[in-house]
Design a protein around this motif. Structure first.
Motif, short mmCIF file in Angstrom:
data_model
loop_
_atom_site.label_atom_id
_atom_site.label_comp_id
_atom_site.label_asym_id
_atom_site.label_seq_id
_atom_site.Cartn_x
_atom_site.Cartn_y
_atom_site.Cartn_z
N GLN A 353 26.30 83.10 43.25
CA GLN A 353 27.23 82.65 44.40
C GLN A 353 27.04 83.50 45.60
N LYS A 356 23.26 82.72 47.03
CA LYS A 356 23.23 81.27 47.57
C LYS A 356 23.90 81.07 48.99
N PHE A 368 20.55 80.61 38.75
CA PHE A 368 21.46 79.78 38.07
C PHE A 368 20.90 79.38 37.06
N TYR A 403 32.09 75.38 35.54
CA TYR A 403 31.56 76.02 36.66
C TYR A 403 29.76 75.61 36.66
N GLU A 407 28.25 73.16 39.36
CA GLU A 407 27.07 73.53 40.32
C GLU A 407 26.04 72.75 40.04
N GLN A 410 26.01 69.54 41.75
CA GLN A 410 25.72 69.54 43.26
C GLN A 410 24.22 69.83 43.65
N SER A 411 23.82 70.88 42.85
CA SER A 411 22.27 71.31 43.34
C SER A 411 21.25 70.17 42.93
N GLY A 633 29.41 75.72 48.98
CA GLY A 633 29.67 74.42 48.66
C GLY A 633 30.28 73.52 49.79
#
Length: 897
Positions: A353, A356, A368, A403, A407, A410-411, A633
């Motif tokens: 977190q 990033k 990650f 989580y 993530e 999204q990535s 995000g």
């Protein structure tokens, strides 16, 4: 007479039906219709069979095997078969008599086949190269897909690509460059266009240097020596740690829906200060916690503001942040091979977190990947690993896995990369498991009677009960967020994967687009009223009222941020799908007239939806509370909407709705600049470069609007107000970079004695002045830096990222690295920078830039003016670096020289 004739006919029919009677004119005689093989072969009469021996007289005479009975049995079976077939035919005729329309169905099928063949011949006569493909559902309706195969092209979600910057230059030229009498460009105005893009070049150069400095610090000094102590660098005192923990207990980790709980941190810090032996994972978790604490005011738990800090306090916080970051990276390397438990994953995700949000999504992605691999190895994706756990342990494991899935989705979509987690390989986070988890763990705590009677039958009923209890609101948001993650995976797989368009017809891709859009609309309609944008504020007032009456409920701003994050994710996905569809329609114009859809209406509708989604993202930003672990995000989604709307303003500067879009962008600008006063943003180069790009695009959009739109005199937009911010933002980025260079020099002096002597005689320029002509401008972050490298990083000159100096010296002899022309063919960066495919207005971007697979060549007066002071560097910079909504490494798109 007549009776005799009838009697004769009866006898004749009886004799003809008898197989042993041969009818001849004038009478009848008995004959054997079958003969054995022995008699047939010799063409002799086969007599009757002797019952004792089962042989005819001839076979008895010659003592051979008689086959008379064998043929008799075969004849019997043949007659029986014919009788059965006759009965079956009779049954079929009876059915046909009762269902007279059977033949008509066959005729209809034949007619359909004939129509399909006619359509095929017609299509091939129009274009012999068209390949025909059937759509499954369309075929059932009698529709035959006549559209050609979609163009095989790789799409990415990148916005600010090299091609788009070239297109921006075209727009600036069309607005700022006037024509003389002969129709030629006015040279003085061309210089004005060049001056417009010089600040962009400076910011990109500065931010790329800062990033290299950060990487060198993390690579070289996260393990500078073997230390006997538990940490490489000192951490805050015990009293300060207690204050930090108290802040985390009351603010950051106050609710139960977090990767790590405040109670766990209390135990860890107590053991640490009691000098107990801790694992690398526990030390990583301690350092990451202290790293996050540098964002908060420990007196009241709010976010630190830059104006509230004096120079000494800022220096102390910066020291804590630097030390704990390097300590965290040191322990990260220790735990990256083998997982020793859930604390390893917790520490890695918290470190992910921070890196990033503050440094780069590229570096954080490697962290990650390890965290996801450890989570999968521990079985967090399998339902059986949750059996027998307590409520707190099961909930914690579910939160961590949620989580990871969120993530990853999204990535994967942001960087157009394959996902790490296959949604089909997990039986956790499904609708069935959510219902099972709520029934087993949560309902007994919030509604024991309903749990005992098992009166809750559906997931919707279970969610309704949970939404009445503030401590489980975030659990409910996780369910709806997970639904969006599934759609996100589908979007990447259907539109942005390598083979997304391979062997797919145009209409098949259109049908996929419409299906995904329908799923997004159904998701929005399926939200409970508690999460609706129209009613969520009234819902949160219930918990606010409870808190005023002394009841313990989660922070209202925290709940609000999570609910708005749901809608931000939804807006982002909707905008991405519409952007893809617009680009896809443009790239396949030849198939529009063959489609069963009205493509012109679809394209216009999708373009309008892109603008609507972006406007909603911008208007909603003022309602968002900045939450650190949600910062990156939400900022990524926000700047997606902002950059897309800014590009649309420039593209459609002559349309009526553009004025309202510019007004929204201008009204939000001052609010964004004021938000930068928070410490977690003011020294964040990602935030500052993003705001520079926002300012740059807004300025250019206003100039285009004032030049081409008939409403310009009514709105009186002034671009000078925003242009005045260029110097402030550029200087801020330069200051952040120079501080990082000075710190790198300090580390090198302290931990690299061999280089210390050279550095003591080096003239490192920290104020951005230009270096001498002898400065080596070709750097490799995997080599040891020398004083000339530091000098070039501290200067304002661009640098190139390439192979080692030894490789260069073998093939090249010049002393100045800028003499090379480095082609961009091989990429060391993790993330694709995108090719010349564009996700918005792809047919418009030309601008004189060369393709990425060729050597850089500058053409045209405009490019010459922009790059006059430093030829080729700006174009190579655009090849080798991309600052999109996330900061990425200047991708060493180098081949060996």
């Amino acid at each position: 007479m007549i009776s005799d004739t009838l009697e004769e006919s009866k006898i004749r029919r009886r004799l003809m039906s008898d197989s042993t009677v041969e009818f001849i004119p004038g009478g009848a005689r008995k004959r054997v219709s079958k003969a054995c093989d022995h008699c047939r072969k010799r063409k002799i009469k086969c007599g009757p069979v002797d019952p004792a021996s089962n042989k005819c007289s001839n076979c008895m005479k010659f003592d051979t095997v008689c086959t008379f009975e064998h043929h008799h049995e075969m004849e019997r079976q043949r007659k029986a078969f014919e009788m059965e077939r006759f009965a079956a035919d009779k049954k079929v005729r009876k059915q046909q008599h009762t269902q007279p329309d059977q033949s008509s169905n066959v005729e209809q099928k034949l007619e359909k086949i004939q129509q399909d063949l006619s359509a095929l011949v017609k299509c091939m006569s129009m274009d012999g190269g068209i390949t025909i493909k059937k759509l499954g559902k369309a075929e059932d309706k009698g529709y035959f897909d006549r559209t050609p195969m979609a163009k095989r092209k790789r799409y990415t979600t990148a916005l600010l690509t090299k091609r788009k910057i070239a297109w921006l230059k075209e727009q600036a030229t069309s607005v700022l460059v006037c024509k003389d009498v002969d129709g030629k460009n006015d040279i003085s105005d061309s210089v004005g266009v060049a001056q417009t893009f010089i600040p962009l070049k400076e910011v990109l150069v500065t931010s790329s240097k800062w990033y290299v400095v950060q990487l060198k610090k993390l690579i070289d000094f996260s393990n500078p020596h073997l230390s006997s102590s538990r940490e490489l660098y000192p951490i805050p005192s015990e009293n300060l740690c207690k204050r930090i923990l108290e802040t985390f207990r009351t603010k950051v980790f106050a609710d139960g829906f977090n990767i790590v709980q405040s109670e766990e941190l209390d135990v860890l810090f107590r053991r640490y200060h009691d000098h107990e032996r801790l694992s690398y994972s526990e030390l990583l978790l301690i350092n990451v916690t202290l790293l996050l604490s540098t964002w908060y005011d420990l007196n009241d738990g709010t976010f630190l503001k830059k104006d509230d800090l004096d120079a000494k306090q800022e220096e102390q916080l910066q020291t804590v942040e630097d030390n704990t970051l390097l300590n965290s990276m040191y322990h990260y390397h220790k735990v990256s091979l083998v997982c020793d438990g859930i604390k390893t994953i917790q520490g890695l995700l918290l470190l992910y977190q921070h890196v990033k949000a503050k440094i780069s999504g590229e570096v954080s992605y490697n962290i990650f990947c390890i965290a996801v691999r450890f989570a999968q190895d521990m079985g967090l994706s399998r339902r059986e690993t949750y059996q027998g756990l307590s409520t707190s342990d099961a909930l914690q494991r579910l939160i961590i896995w949620y989580y990871c899935v969120s993530e990853d989705g999204q990535s994967s979509l942001s960087f157009s990369k394959p996902p790490l987690i296959n949604p089909d390989d997990t039986d956790v986070l499904t609708d069935e498991y959510y219902m099972e988890f709520i029934s087993e763990y949560l309902l007994p705590q919030v509604d024991p009677e309903a749990a005992e009677q098992r009166s809750v039958k559906t997931l919707e009923q279970a969610m309704t009960i949970l939404l009445n209890h503030g401590e489980y609101v975030l659990f409910a948001t996780s369910y709806y967020s997970n639904l969006l993650s599934r759609i996100s995976h589908k979007i990447r797989r259907n539109f942005f994967s390598v083979n997304a368009l391979t062997n797919k017809s145009f209409d098949e891709i259109v049908e996929r687009i419409l299906k995904v859009k329908q799923e997004l609309e159904m998701w929005e309609r399926g939200l409970p009223p508690s999460f609706s944008l129209d009613t969520y504020k009234q819902y949160l007032t219930i918990f606010e009222f409870k808190s005023l009456n002394g009841k313990s409920v989660p922070d209202i701003e925290y709940l609000s941020a999570h609910i708005l994050a749901l809608h931000y994710h939804h807006f982002y996905l909707t905008a991405v799908v519409n952007l893809f569809s617009c680009s896809f329609f443009i790239d396949n114009k030849g198939a529009h007239h063959l489609s069963k859809y009205n493509i012109s209406d679809l394209a216009q509708n999708h373009t309008n939806q892109v603008g609507d989604m972006c406007v909603r993202i911008l208007l909603l930003w003022k309602n968002v509370s900045v939450i650190p672990n949600m910062l990156h995000g939400m900022l990524y989604n926000f700047f997606t909407g902002a950059f897309v709307l800014l590009l649309m303003v420039i593209k459609y500067c002559d349309e009526v709705q553009t004025a309202e879009h510019i007004k929204i962008l201008c009204d939000l600008y001052d609010y964004l600049m004021a938000s930068g006063n928070l410490r977690l943003l003011t020294d964040n180069i990602k935030w500052n470069v993003s705001m520079f790009l926002y300012t740059f695009l807004l300025t250019l959009g206003i100039k285009c609007f004032n030049q081409k739109n008939s409403l310009a005199s009514s709105y009186q937009f002034n671009s000078a107000r925003f242009e005045s911010r260029f110097g402030e933002l550029t200087q801020k980025c330069e200051s952040i970079k120079n501080i990082s260079v000075a710190q790198l020099k300090e580390y090198m002096n302290k931990y690299n004695p061999t280089l210390a002597n050279d550095l003591s005689h080096a003239n490192v320029v920290p104020d951005g002045e230009k270096c001498t002509d002898n400065v080596v401008r070709l750097l490799n972050i995997f080599n040891e830096l020398d004083f000339q490298d530091l000098e070039s990083l501290a200067s304002s000159l661009p640098v190139l990222w390439g192979p080692s100096y030894d490789d260069i010296s073998k093939k090249r002899s010049p002393t100045r690295a800028s003499n090379f022309a480095v082609p961009s063919t091989i990429e060391q960066s993790n993330f694709p920078r995108g090719d010349d495919n564009d996700s918005l207005f792809p047919e418009s971007y030309r601008g004189g830039f060369t393709p990425q697979n060729g050597p850089p060549v500058i053409t045209g007066p405009l490019e010459t003016e922009i790059l006059a002071s430093d030829p080729c560097d700006f174009e190579q910079l655009l090849d080798n670096m991309l600052f999109d909504r996330d900061f990425s490494l200047p991708s060493n798109n180098m081949q060996k020289l």
